[in-house]
Design a protein around this motif. Structure first.
Motif, PDB file in Angstrom:
ATOM      1  N   ALA A  68       0.812  -1.217   0.000  1.00  0.00           N
ATOM      2  CA  ALA A  68       0.000   0.000   0.000  1.00  0.00           C
ATOM      3  C   ALA A  68       0.845   1.267   0.000  1.00  0.00           C
ATOM      4  O   ALA A  68       0.396   2.319  -0.465  1.00  0.00           O
ATOM      5  N   GLY A  69       2.045   1.182   0.545  1.00  0.00           N
ATOM      6  CA  GLY A  69       2.906   2.355   0.647  1.00  0.00           C
ATOM      7  C   GLY A  69       4.313   1.963   1.018  1.00  0.00           C
ATOM      8  O   GLY A  69       4.578   0.811   1.379  1.00  0.00           O
ATOM      9  N   ALA A  70       5.206   2.941   0.896  1.00  0.00           N
ATOM     10  CA  ALA A  70       6.608   2.691   1.216  1.00  0.00           C
ATOM     11  C   ALA A  70       7.228   3.938   1.815  1.00  0.00           C
ATOM     12  O   ALA A  70       6.834   5.063   1.500  1.00  0.00           O
ATOM     13  N   VAL A  71       8.188   3.722   2.678  1.00  0.00           N
ATOM     14  CA  VAL A  71       9.049   4.787   3.192  1.00  0.00           C
ATOM     15  C   VAL A  71      10.468   4.281   3.017  1.00  0.00           C
ATOM     16  O   VAL A  71      10.759   3.116   3.287  1.00  0.00           O
ATOM     17  N   TRP A  72      11.321   5.133   2.491  1.00  0.00           N
ATOM     18  CA  TRP A  72      12.706   4.754   2.350  1.00  0.00           C
ATOM     19  C   TRP A  72      13.597   5.956   2.629  1.00  0.00           C
ATOM     20  O   TRP A  72      13.189   7.096   2.495  1.00  0.00           O
ATOM     21  N   VAL A  73      14.791   5.651   3.094  1.00  0.00           N
ATOM     22  CA  VAL A  73      15.756   6.689   3.455  1.00  0.00           C
ATOM     23  C   VAL A  73      17.103   6.325   2.861  1.00  0.00           C
ATOM     24  O   VAL A  73      17.412   5.149   2.637  1.00  0.00           O
ATOM     25  N   ARG A  74      17.848   7.370   2.632  1.00  0.00           N
ATOM     26  CA  ARG A  74      19.246   7.202   2.241  1.00  0.00           C
ATOM     27  C   ARG A  74      19.950   8.526   2.444  1.00  0.00           C
ATOM     28  O   ARG A  74      19.305   9.570   2.521  1.00  0.00           O
ATOM     29  N   ILE A  75      21.243   8.445   2.567  1.00  0.00           N
ATOM     30  CA  ILE A  75      22.033   9.664   2.651  1.00  0.00           C
ATOM     31  C   ILE A  75      22.326  10.063   1.209  1.00  0.00           C
ATOM     32  O   ILE A  75      22.982   9.327   0.472  1.00  0.00           O
ATOM     33  N   LYS A  95      -3.067   6.219  -3.607  1.00  0.00           N
ATOM     34  CA  LYS A  95      -4.155   7.122  -3.214  1.00  0.00           C
ATOM     35  C   LYS A  95      -5.225   6.471  -2.344  1.00  0.00           C
ATOM     36  O   LYS A  95      -5.686   7.063  -1.384  1.00  0.00           O
ATOM     37  N   GLU A  96      -5.595   5.240  -2.670  1.00  0.00           N
ATOM     38  CA  GLU A  96      -6.683   4.592  -1.923  1.00  0.00           C
ATOM     39  C   GLU A  96      -6.307   4.259  -0.482  1.00  0.00           C
ATOM     40  O   GLU A  96      -7.178   3.912   0.323  1.00  0.00           O
ATOM     41  N   PHE A  97      -5.038   4.383  -0.133  1.00  0.00           N
ATOM     42  CA  PHE A  97      -4.589   4.063   1.220  1.00  0.00           C
ATOM     43  C   PHE A  97      -4.213   5.309   2.025  1.00  0.00           C
ATOM     44  O   PHE A  97      -3.733   5.188   3.149  1.00  0.00           O
ATOM     45  N   ARG A  98      -4.430   6.472   1.475  1.00  0.00           N
ATOM     46  CA  ARG A  98      -4.072   7.715   2.169  1.00  0.00           C
ATOM     47  C   ARG A  98      -5.156   8.097   3.175  1.00  0.00           C
ATOM     48  O   ARG A  98      -6.322   7.763   3.010  1.00  0.00           O
ATOM     49  N   GLY A  99      -4.740   8.794   4.214  1.00  0.00           N
ATOM     50  CA  GLY A  99      -5.682   9.280   5.217  1.00  0.00           C
ATOM     51  C   GLY A  99      -6.143   8.228   6.202  1.00  0.00           C
ATOM     52  O   GLY A  99      -7.114   8.444   6.930  1.00  0.00           O
ATOM     53  N   GLY A 101      -3.854   6.612   8.385  1.00  0.00           N
ATOM     54  CA  GLY A 101      -2.851   6.455   9.430  1.00  0.00           C
ATOM     55  C   GLY A 101      -1.667   5.582   9.037  1.00  0.00           C
ATOM     56  O   GLY A 101      -0.739   5.413   9.830  1.00  0.00           O
ATOM     57  N   ILE A 102      -1.685   5.046   7.843  1.00  0.00           N
ATOM     58  CA  ILE A 102      -0.607   4.156   7.407  1.00  0.00           C
ATOM     59  C   ILE A 102       0.694   4.932   7.229  1.00  0.00           C
ATOM     60  O   ILE A 102       1.766   4.463   7.629  1.00  0.00           O
ATOM     61  N   GLY A 103       0.620   6.124   6.656  1.00  0.00           N
ATOM     62  CA  GLY A 103       1.815   6.945   6.468  1.00  0.00           C
ATOM     63  C   GLY A 103       2.463   7.303   7.787  1.00  0.00           C
ATOM     64  O   GLY A 103       3.687   7.240   7.936  1.00  0.00           O
ATOM     65  N   THR A 104       1.648   7.665   8.756  1.00  0.00           N
ATOM     66  CA  THR A 104       2.162   7.993  10.095  1.00  0.00           C
ATOM     67  C   THR A 104       2.862   6.782  10.699  1.00  0.00           C
ATOM     68  O   THR A 104       3.958   6.900  11.255  1.00  0.00           O
ATOM     69  N   ALA A 105       2.254   5.617  10.570  1.00  0.00           N
ATOM     70  CA  ALA A 105       2.853   4.395  11.112  1.00  0.00           C
ATOM     71  C   ALA A 105       4.172   4.076  10.414  1.00  0.00           C
ATOM     72  O   ALA A 105       5.152   3.691  11.068  1.00  0.00           O
ATOM     73  N   LEU A 106       4.230   4.248   9.103  1.00  0.00           N
ATOM     74  CA  LEU A 106       5.473   4.022   8.371  1.00  0.00           C
ATOM     75  C   LEU A 106       6.567   4.978   8.842  1.00  0.00           C
ATOM     76  O   LEU A 106       7.715   4.572   9.059  1.00  0.00           O
ATOM     77  N   MET A 107       6.214   6.249   9.007  1.00  0.00           N
ATOM     78  CA  MET A 107       7.196   7.242   9.466  1.00  0.00           C
ATOM     79  C   MET A 107       7.721   6.875  10.849  1.00  0.00           C
ATOM     80  O   MET A 107       8.933   6.891  11.085  1.00  0.00           O
ATOM     81  N   LYS A 108       6.834   6.557  11.768  1.00  0.00           N
ATOM     82  CA  LYS A 108       7.256   6.219  13.127  1.00  0.00           C
ATOM     83  C   LYS A 108       8.162   4.999  13.145  1.00  0.00           C
ATOM     84  O   LYS A 108       9.156   4.966  13.873  1.00  0.00           O
ATOM     85  N   GLU A 109       7.828   4.005  12.370  1.00  0.00           N
ATOM     86  CA  GLU A 109       8.641   2.787  12.334  1.00  0.00           C
ATOM     87  C   GLU A 109      10.027   3.074  11.764  1.00  0.00           C
ATOM     88  O   GLU A 109      11.035   2.574  12.278  1.00  0.00           O
ATOM     89  N   MET A 110      10.099   3.900  10.721  1.00  0.00           N
ATOM     90  CA  MET A 110      11.407   4.228  10.144  1.00  0.00           C
ATOM     91  C   MET A 110      12.227   5.070  11.119  1.00  0.00           C
ATOM     92  O   MET A 110      13.439   4.867  11.257  1.00  0.00           O
TER      93      MET A 110
END
Length: 157
Positions: A68-75, A95-99, A101-110
């Motif tokens: 449904a979504g992804a968060v990724w980081v790199r220098i 789009k269908e997964f926005r709003g 709380g999934i994005g917030t959960a992904l951010m917190k986990e990262m």
């Protein structure tokens, strides 16, 4: 909505192209850019050789059998670059997964992952009109500096 967050698999790295395109903020009433925009060098820094550089990390949210979504980081020397010790964020959801709380959960986990890897801070760039600004603030980011169109945000870990 039921979902789970897990580490991105190497065979899923190609999904980051979709999520990079989904991450492009399109203001209300504006047409989305062509998908080919992600081939521009300033956007390729988010993708090129992902997983091969020290500091590359990615998580996905899976809803049922679909990512449904992804968060990724790199220098990287991206829009949100602070210094060569600070990972920059990229995040998006279909789009269908926005709003939900999934994005917030992904951010917190990262953020949790980065803290436990020994990083002291993380950064991102976001257009001022983007609704995600509030979510970034909610998970601990604050404005470090700004220009006419965007905020460069940072959070201490």
């Amino acid at each position: 909505m039921d979902y789970r967050i897990r580490e991105i698999l190497e065979e899923e790295y190609s999904l980051l192209e979709d999520f990079l395109y989904e991450a492009i903020f399109v203001p209300e009433g504006m047409a989305a850019p062509p998908r080919s925009i992600i081939r521009q060098p300033e956007l390729q820094v988010y993708l090129k050789d992902f997983g091969k550089k020290t500091g590359d990390a990615g998580l996905v949210a899976e809803a049922g059998e679909k990512v449904a979504g992804a968060v990724w980081v790199r220098i990287m020397n991206d829009y949100g670059h602070i210094d060569d010790m600070t990972p920059s964020f990229a995040i998006s959801l279909y789009k269908e997964f926005r709003g939900l709380g999934i994005g917030t959960a992904l951010m917190k986990e990262m953020l949790y992952l980065l803290k436990h890897q020994g990083y002291k801070q993380a950064s991102l760039a976001v257009q001022k009109a983007n609704y995600a600004v509030n979510m970034y603030k909610k998970v601990g980011f604050s404005v470090l500096y700004e220009n006419a169109e965007e905020y460069i945000m940072v959070t201490r870990l």
